[in-house]
Design an enzyme around this catalytic site. Sequence first.
Site, PDB file in Angstrom:
ATOM      1  N   ARG A  15       0.804  -1.225   0.000  1.00 42.55           N
ATOM      2  CA  ARG A  15       0.000   0.000   0.000  1.00 42.55           C
ATOM      3  C   ARG A  15       0.839   1.280   0.000  1.00 42.55           C
ATOM      4  O   ARG A  15       0.328   2.359  -0.267  1.00 42.55           O
ATOM      5  CB  ARG A  15      -0.959   0.010   1.212  1.00 42.55           C
ATOM      6  CG  ARG A  15      -2.140  -0.913   1.018  1.00 42.55           C
ATOM      7  CD  ARG A  15      -2.922  -1.081   2.300  1.00 42.55           C
ATOM      8  NE  ARG A  15      -2.243  -1.988   3.216  1.00 42.55           N
ATOM      9  CZ  ARG A  15      -2.628  -2.192   4.479  1.00 42.55           C
ATOM     10  NH1 ARG A  15      -3.663  -1.534   4.972  1.00 42.55           N
ATOM     11  NH2 ARG A  15      -1.973  -3.039   5.239  1.00 42.55           N
ATOM     12  N   GLY A 101       8.480  -3.970  11.727  1.00 41.96           N
ATOM     13  CA  GLY A 101       9.392  -2.917  11.261  1.00 41.96           C
ATOM     14  C   GLY A 101       8.700  -1.625  10.885  1.00 41.96           C
ATOM     15  O   GLY A 101       9.305  -0.733  10.311  1.00 41.96           O
ATOM     16  N   TYR A 363      29.730  36.925  -2.201  1.00 42.39           N
ATOM     17  CA  TYR A 363      30.076  35.508  -2.120  1.00 42.39           C
ATOM     18  C   TYR A 363      31.459  35.354  -1.496  1.00 42.39           C
ATOM     19  O   TYR A 363      32.440  35.898  -1.994  1.00 42.39           O
ATOM     20  CB  TYR A 363      30.070  34.861  -3.519  1.00 42.39           C
ATOM     21  CG  TYR A 363      30.578  33.438  -3.494  1.00 42.39           C
ATOM     22  CD1 TYR A 363      29.911  32.458  -2.747  1.00 42.39           C
ATOM     23  CD2 TYR A 363      31.725  33.066  -4.181  1.00 42.39           C
ATOM     24  CE1 TYR A 363      30.380  31.151  -2.682  1.00 42.39           C
ATOM     25  CE2 TYR A 363      32.201  31.757  -4.140  1.00 42.39           C
ATOM     26  CZ  TYR A 363      31.522  30.811  -3.377  1.00 42.39           C
ATOM     27  OH  TYR A 363      31.987  29.527  -3.317  1.00 42.39           O
ATOM     28  N   ASN A 383      36.862  31.890  -6.341  1.00 44.00           N
ATOM     29  CA  ASN A 383      37.615  30.761  -5.771  1.00 44.00           C
ATOM     30  C   ASN A 383      37.885  29.640  -6.761  1.00 44.00           C
ATOM     31  O   ASN A 383      38.630  28.730  -6.465  1.00 44.00           O
ATOM     32  CB  ASN A 383      36.863  30.199  -4.552  1.00 44.00           C
ATOM     33  CG  ASN A 383      35.495  29.667  -4.928  1.00 44.00           C
ATOM     34  OD1 ASN A 383      34.840  30.194  -5.829  1.00 44.00           O
ATOM     35  ND2 ASN A 383      35.055  28.615  -4.260  1.00 44.00           N
ATOM     36  N   TYR A 384      37.273  29.691  -7.939  1.00 47.70           N
ATOM     37  CA  TYR A 384      37.313  28.542  -8.850  1.00 47.70           C
ATOM     38  C   TYR A 384      37.864  28.975 -10.192  1.00 47.70           C
ATOM     39  O   TYR A 384      37.360  29.932 -10.803  1.00 47.70           O
ATOM     40  CB  TYR A 384      35.880  28.015  -8.995  1.00 47.70           C
ATOM     41  CG  TYR A 384      35.732  26.733  -9.788  1.00 47.70           C
ATOM     42  CD1 TYR A 384      36.555  25.641  -9.544  1.00 47.70           C
ATOM     43  CD2 TYR A 384      34.755  26.615 -10.782  1.00 47.70           C
ATOM     44  CE1 TYR A 384      36.417  24.472 -10.265  1.00 47.70           C
ATOM     45  CE2 TYR A 384      34.596  25.445 -11.497  1.00 47.70           C
ATOM     46  CZ  TYR A 384      35.430  24.375 -11.238  1.00 47.70           C
ATOM     47  OH  TYR A 384      35.286  23.214 -11.954  1.00 47.70           O
ATOM     48  N   ALA A 420      36.803  50.338  -4.753  1.00 51.21           N
ATOM     49  CA  ALA A 420      35.574  49.806  -5.347  1.00 51.21           C
ATOM     50  C   ALA A 420      35.834  49.396  -6.794  1.00 51.21           C
ATOM     51  O   ALA A 420      36.554  50.072  -7.520  1.00 51.21           O
ATOM     52  CB  ALA A 420      34.472  50.860  -5.277  1.00 51.21           C
TER      53      ALA A 420
HETATM   54  C1  UD1 Z   1      -0.685  -8.483  12.779  1.00 52.46           C
HETATM   55  C2  UD1 Z   1      -1.298  -9.300  13.908  1.00 52.46           C
HETATM   56  C3  UD1 Z   1      -2.522  -8.563  14.461  1.00 52.46           C
HETATM   57  C4  UD1 Z   1      -2.096  -7.181  14.943  1.00 52.46           C
HETATM   58  C5  UD1 Z   1      -1.403  -6.429  13.829  1.00 52.46           C
HETATM   59  C6  UD1 Z   1      -0.821  -5.155  14.375  1.00 52.46           C
HETATM   60  C7  UD1 Z   1      -0.871 -11.612  13.309  1.00 52.46           C
HETATM   61  C8  UD1 Z   1      -1.460 -12.862  12.765  1.00 52.46           C
HETATM   62  N1  UD1 Z   1      -1.688 -10.592  13.378  1.00 52.46           N
HETATM   63  O1  UD1 Z   1      -1.654  -8.411  11.756  1.00 52.46           O
HETATM   64  O2  UD1 Z   1      -3.091  -9.296  15.515  1.00 52.46           O
HETATM   65  O3  UD1 Z   1      -3.232  -6.469  15.377  1.00 52.46           O
HETATM   66  O4  UD1 Z   1      -0.318  -7.194  13.290  1.00 52.46           O
HETATM   67  O5  UD1 Z   1      -0.331  -4.363  13.338  1.00 52.46           O
HETATM   68  O6  UD1 Z   1       0.277 -11.605  13.691  1.00 52.46           O
HETATM   69  N2  UD1 Z   1       5.525 -10.164   8.181  1.00 52.46           N
HETATM   70  C9  UD1 Z   1       6.609 -10.906   7.812  1.00 52.46           C
HETATM   71  N3  UD1 Z   1       6.406 -12.121   7.254  1.00 52.46           N
HETATM   72  C10 UD1 Z   1       5.165 -12.615   7.050  1.00 52.46           C
HETATM   73  C11 UD1 Z   1       4.065 -11.844   7.427  1.00 52.46           C
HETATM   74  C12 UD1 Z   1       4.263 -10.620   7.994  1.00 52.46           C
HETATM   75  O7  UD1 Z   1       7.751 -10.488   7.988  1.00 52.46           O
HETATM   76  O8  UD1 Z   1       5.077 -13.746   6.543  1.00 52.46           O
HETATM   77  C13 UD1 Z   1       5.745  -8.849   8.784  1.00 52.46           C
HETATM   78  C14 UD1 Z   1       5.239  -7.715   7.938  1.00 52.46           C
HETATM   79  O9  UD1 Z   1       6.276  -7.199   7.132  1.00 52.46           O
HETATM   80  C15 UD1 Z   1       4.801  -6.701   8.997  1.00 52.46           C
HETATM   81  C16 UD1 Z   1       4.421  -7.552  10.185  1.00 52.46           C
HETATM   82  O10 UD1 Z   1       5.009  -8.806   9.986  1.00 52.46           O
HETATM   83  O11 UD1 Z   1       5.878  -5.854   9.379  1.00 52.46           O
HETATM   84  C17 UD1 Z   1       2.924  -7.661  10.389  1.00 52.46           C
HETATM   85  O12 UD1 Z   1       2.372  -8.351   9.300  1.00 52.46           O
HETATM   86  P1  UD1 Z   1       0.942  -8.044   8.727  1.00 52.46           P
HETATM   87  O13 UD1 Z   1       0.659  -8.964   7.636  1.00 52.46           O
HETATM   88  O14 UD1 Z   1       0.815  -6.593   8.447  1.00 52.46           O
HETATM   89  O15 UD1 Z   1       0.039  -8.426   9.976  1.00 52.46           O
HETATM   90  P2  UD1 Z   1      -1.407  -7.881  10.270  1.00 52.46           P
HETATM   91  O16 UD1 Z   1      -2.363  -8.539   9.387  1.00 52.46           O
HETATM   92  O17 UD1 Z   1      -1.391  -6.396  10.284  1.00 52.46           O
END
Ligand code: UD1
Length: 452
Positions: A15, A101, A363, A383-384, A420
């Site tokens: 998104r 992250g 300058y 300067n240049y 001047a």
């Molecule tokens: C998750 C939680 C939800 C919580 C929400 C908060 C779960 C099942 N659900 O949902 O309860 O309210 O976060 O924001 O955990 N990611 C990976 N690998 C994957 C899937 C996700 O690294 O296979 C990382 C994504 O990059 C992201 C984070 O995990 O940073 C959360 O993943 P996302 O799919 O956004 O979880 P939500 O559906 O938001």
Amino acid sequence: MSLYSIILAAGEGKRMKSKLPKPLQTAGGKTLIDRVIEAVSSAGSEKNIVVVGHMADKIREHLGDTAEYANQFEQLGTGHAVMQGIAPIADCNGSVIIMCGDTPLITSETLISAYKEHSAEQRSATVITALCDNPFGYGRIVRSNGSIAKIVEQKDATDEEKLINEINSGMYIFDIQKLNSALSRITNNNAQGEYYLTDVIEILLNDGEKVGAYIADFEETIGVNDRAQLSYADYLLNKRNVNRLMADGVCILNPDTVRVDDNVKVGCDTTIYPNTILEGNTEIGEDCIIGPNTRILNCRVGNKTELQSSVALDSTVGSNTSVGPFAYIRPNSTIGDNIKVGDFVEVKNAKIGNNTKIAHLTYVGDADVGERVNFGCGTVVVNYDGIHKHRTTIEDDCFIGCNTNLVSPVTVRKGAYTAAGSTITDEVPENALAIARSRQVVKDGWAKGKKK
Ligand code: UD1
Ligand code: CA
């Protein structure tokens, strides 16, 4: 007891519609993932394991050796991601903080306080939750007799569960061994066909383990999924810094128009006017007037100094000095005390001694300027030469006439004047006057002849 962290950053972040992976988007002058790593490190995490997948190279390149990495080649869910992330610490005793992250607003204070509660209660898991008005999209905290019983995802929730307004922030603290054991038992038997990390809560409770919820301020748990949320996070982070300065005694007019980075320090009774941007490692003293319309990046500014409608980068400006309006101070400049750097003046890689006046349209690049020097309007340090930059020296008490060119390298000795309109190419001795222009010729009555 050892404390580690696992940061989930393998998702695609569709998104955002960006060429950058989501954790590398910037809010409040820092990337989202840098803010998360800072928060967990300040909370005491000794080792931070970042789970990477989508655009892993870019994240690794950005973080370098500030983190360790685990690969998640296919994004099969948050539980699956943690299974990859836990591998490097699977044999360790202690606790692990799990974060995403993309939550730049979390503070180390909140993590520390949740960790203290987690340790004091001797829990196997603590879920950081929050109360919010619109819980749509989040996992919901289902409680029974007041205690957390399980987490249900939006897509798996019953109509009744959808009404719950306590949400899962996606941040947790676990005992490493208990988490490891529960992870091996989760399945992808749910609405999204994913391995949900959230399922470990119910598994641990069924094992008879202690699990608790720590309710944090919703604002700190906000995750960034799109550009609007990124800009809102940026707004909130900036507001924290602006409020921090005001609490320290800085007067800020129209705070919504002022931007302040985390590492900026400003002394009390300094006034900041609208549309001012203070960035990087900038330190400003007391009783200054900054702005309007001013950008200062990585600068040190003394006391009682004024910078108006100007830009100053990677430089030092002393006390009782006035800069602008419309001045440009470029990197590596050192501007002393009681100085005037006036309108349309550019200073670059130059040292300007105390009590010097550079009032307008000038300058000064690659130069060492002494004290009490006066620059006439329209002076240029040339300067240049088209290939190399050269340095010019102007010693104390010189008077540089209007529209002088100082062709570098050249030296104007103490107390000397330039006439001047001079183009100075040779050294001007102490207390001398250098005139380097052609003499005026007057042709009497010449104009009358032309008009006939
Ligand atoms: C998750 C939680 C939800 C919580 C929400 C908060 C779960 C099942 N659900 O949902 O309860 O309210 O976060 O924001 O955990 N990611 C990976 N690998 C994957 C899937 C996700 O690294 O296979 C990382 C994504 O990059 C992201 C984070 O995990 O940073 C959360 O993943 P996302 O799919 O956004 O979880 P939500 O559906 O938001
Ligand atoms: Ca999310």
